[in-house]
Design a protein around this motif. Structure first.
Motif, PDB file in Angstrom:
ATOM      1  N   GLU A  23      25.847  44.532  39.858  1.00 35.63           N
ATOM      2  CA  GLU A  23      26.340  43.434  40.681  1.00 35.63           C
ATOM      3  C   GLU A  23      27.395  42.677  39.893  1.00 35.63           C
ATOM      4  O   GLU A  23      27.246  42.476  38.689  1.00 35.63           O
ATOM      5  CB  GLU A  23      25.174  42.513  41.043  1.00 35.63           C
ATOM      6  N   GLU A  24      28.465  42.294  40.560  1.00 36.07           N
ATOM      7  CA  GLU A  24      29.517  41.510  39.916  1.00 36.07           C
ATOM      8  C   GLU A  24      29.663  40.176  40.626  1.00 36.07           C
ATOM      9  O   GLU A  24      29.603  40.110  41.849  1.00 36.07           O
ATOM     10  CB  GLU A  24      30.851  42.260  39.945  1.00 36.07           C
ATOM     11  N   ASP A  25      29.845  39.119  39.829  1.00 32.37           N
ATOM     12  CA  ASP A  25      30.020  37.773  40.361  1.00 32.37           C
ATOM     13  C   ASP A  25      31.510  37.412  40.356  1.00 32.37           C
ATOM     14  O   ASP A  25      32.219  37.670  39.384  1.00 32.37           O
ATOM     15  CB  ASP A  25      29.244  36.761  39.517  1.00 32.37           C
ATOM     16  N   TYR A  26      31.945  36.818  41.448  1.00 33.78           N
ATOM     17  CA  TYR A  26      33.346  36.417  41.601  1.00 33.78           C
ATOM     18  C   TYR A  26      33.419  34.957  42.012  1.00 33.78           C
ATOM     19  O   TYR A  26      32.530  34.435  42.680  1.00 33.78           O
ATOM     20  CB  TYR A  26      34.034  37.234  42.702  1.00 33.78           C
ATOM     21  N   VAL A  27      34.523  34.314  41.632  1.00 36.78           N
ATOM     22  CA  VAL A  27      34.916  33.023  42.181  1.00 36.78           C
ATOM     23  C   VAL A  27      36.151  33.317  43.023  1.00 36.78           C
ATOM     24  O   VAL A  27      37.081  33.984  42.563  1.00 36.78           O
ATOM     25  CB  VAL A  27      35.244  32.006  41.073  1.00 36.78           C
ATOM     26  N   LEU A  43      38.584  35.779  41.015  1.00 40.05           N
ATOM     27  CA  LEU A  43      38.445  35.577  39.574  1.00 40.05           C
ATOM     28  C   LEU A  43      37.097  36.106  39.090  1.00 40.05           C
ATOM     29  O   LEU A  43      36.083  35.965  39.772  1.00 40.05           O
ATOM     30  CB  LEU A  43      38.541  34.088  39.227  1.00 40.05           C
ATOM     31  N   THR A  44      37.113  36.704  37.912  1.00 42.82           N
ATOM     32  CA  THR A  44      35.886  37.088  37.205  1.00 42.82           C
ATOM     33  C   THR A  44      36.030  36.559  35.794  1.00 42.82           C
ATOM     34  O   THR A  44      37.031  36.850  35.122  1.00 42.82           O
ATOM     35  CB  THR A  44      35.699  38.621  37.180  1.00 42.82           C
ATOM     36  N   SER A  45      35.066  35.788  35.341  1.00 38.98           N
ATOM     37  CA  SER A  45      35.115  35.152  34.016  1.00 38.98           C
ATOM     38  C   SER A  45      36.411  34.369  33.830  1.00 38.98           C
ATOM     39  O   SER A  45      36.990  34.352  32.749  1.00 38.98           O
ATOM     40  CB  SER A  45      34.963  36.200  32.912  1.00 38.98           C
ATOM     41  N   GLY A  46      36.886  33.737  34.896  1.00 40.52           N
ATOM     42  CA  GLY A  46      38.076  32.909  34.827  1.00 40.52           C
ATOM     43  C   GLY A  46      39.389  33.673  34.865  1.00 40.52           C
ATOM     44  O   GLY A  46      40.454  33.070  34.874  1.00 40.52           O
ATOM     45  N   MET A  47      39.334  35.001  34.905  1.00 36.44           N
ATOM     46  CA  MET A  47      40.545  35.824  34.912  1.00 36.44           C
ATOM     47  C   MET A  47      40.798  36.368  36.321  1.00 36.44           C
ATOM     48  O   MET A  47      39.865  36.834  36.974  1.00 36.44           O
ATOM     49  CB  MET A  47      40.402  37.001  33.941  1.00 36.44           C
ATOM     50  N   PRO A  48      42.047  36.337  36.788  1.00 36.24           N
ATOM     51  CA  PRO A  48      42.351  36.920  38.102  1.00 36.24           C
ATOM     52  C   PRO A  48      42.115  38.429  38.089  1.00 36.24           C
ATOM     53  O   PRO A  48      42.454  39.116  37.126  1.00 36.24           O
ATOM     54  CB  PRO A  48      43.836  36.620  38.300  1.00 36.24           C
ATOM     55  N   VAL A  49      41.494  38.940  39.151  1.00 34.31           N
ATOM     56  CA  VAL A  49      41.197  40.365  39.291  1.00 34.31           C
ATOM     57  C   VAL A  49      41.512  40.799  40.720  1.00 34.31           C
ATOM     58  O   VAL A  49      41.714  39.964  41.601  1.00 34.31           O
ATOM     59  CB  VAL A  49      39.715  40.685  38.964  1.00 34.31           C
TER      60      VAL A  49
END
Length: 141
Positions: A23-27, A43-49
């Motif tokens: 599972e991956e968490d996104y903002v 964003l994942t860990s504050g980085m755009p993806v």
């Protein structure tokens, strides 16, 4: 872009190559400009993806052939995530060359297909020739 809000999303995935489940968490930043145009920044860990449906790869084998589940699916089915996290490639033990068993050589599919189709055809034609050439002269069709 001046108007917007953030939401948090968890996306469960399964690799269709090695069957690893994670599972991956996104903002997700939802933005609207002064003209009413909407945009999302993932964003994942504050980085755009890339969004989860574009560009996600399996952390276990690196494959891009994945499927996703509905949000909350893994929480209702914990047996799917019982597998341990994948071992990073830097920590994978090296197998000595003498312990590696060579794979069994198999004919490529086209050759096997030709044999599977060709042998019955050759047998049929051979039988017909045998009947025509070696049968008594008065019994031709």
């Amino acid at each position: 872009m001046h108007d917007g809000f953030e939401s948090r999303e968890s996306w469960p995935f399964e690799c269709l190559r090695c069957l690893y489940v994670w599972e991956e968490d996104y903002v997700v930043r939802h933005l609207t400009d002064e003209h009413g145009n909407e945009a999302e920044i993932w964003l994942t860990s504050g980085m755009p993806v890339q969004p989860p449906w574009s560009g996600t790869s399996c952390p276990a084998c690196g494959a891009f052939h994945l499927t996703s589940f509905p949000a909350g699916y893994l929480a209702r089915h914990p047996e799917l995530t019982a597998a341990p996290d994948p071992v990073p490639l830097a920590q994978v033990p090296v197998v000595p060359v003498k312990d590696i068993v060579p794979p069994v050589a198999r004919a490529p599919l086209p050759r096997r297909l030709l044999i599977a189709v060709g042998l019955p055809v050759v047998a049929f034609v051979g039988y017909e020739l045998y009947q025509y050439v070696l049968s008594p002269i008065g019994h031709h069709h």
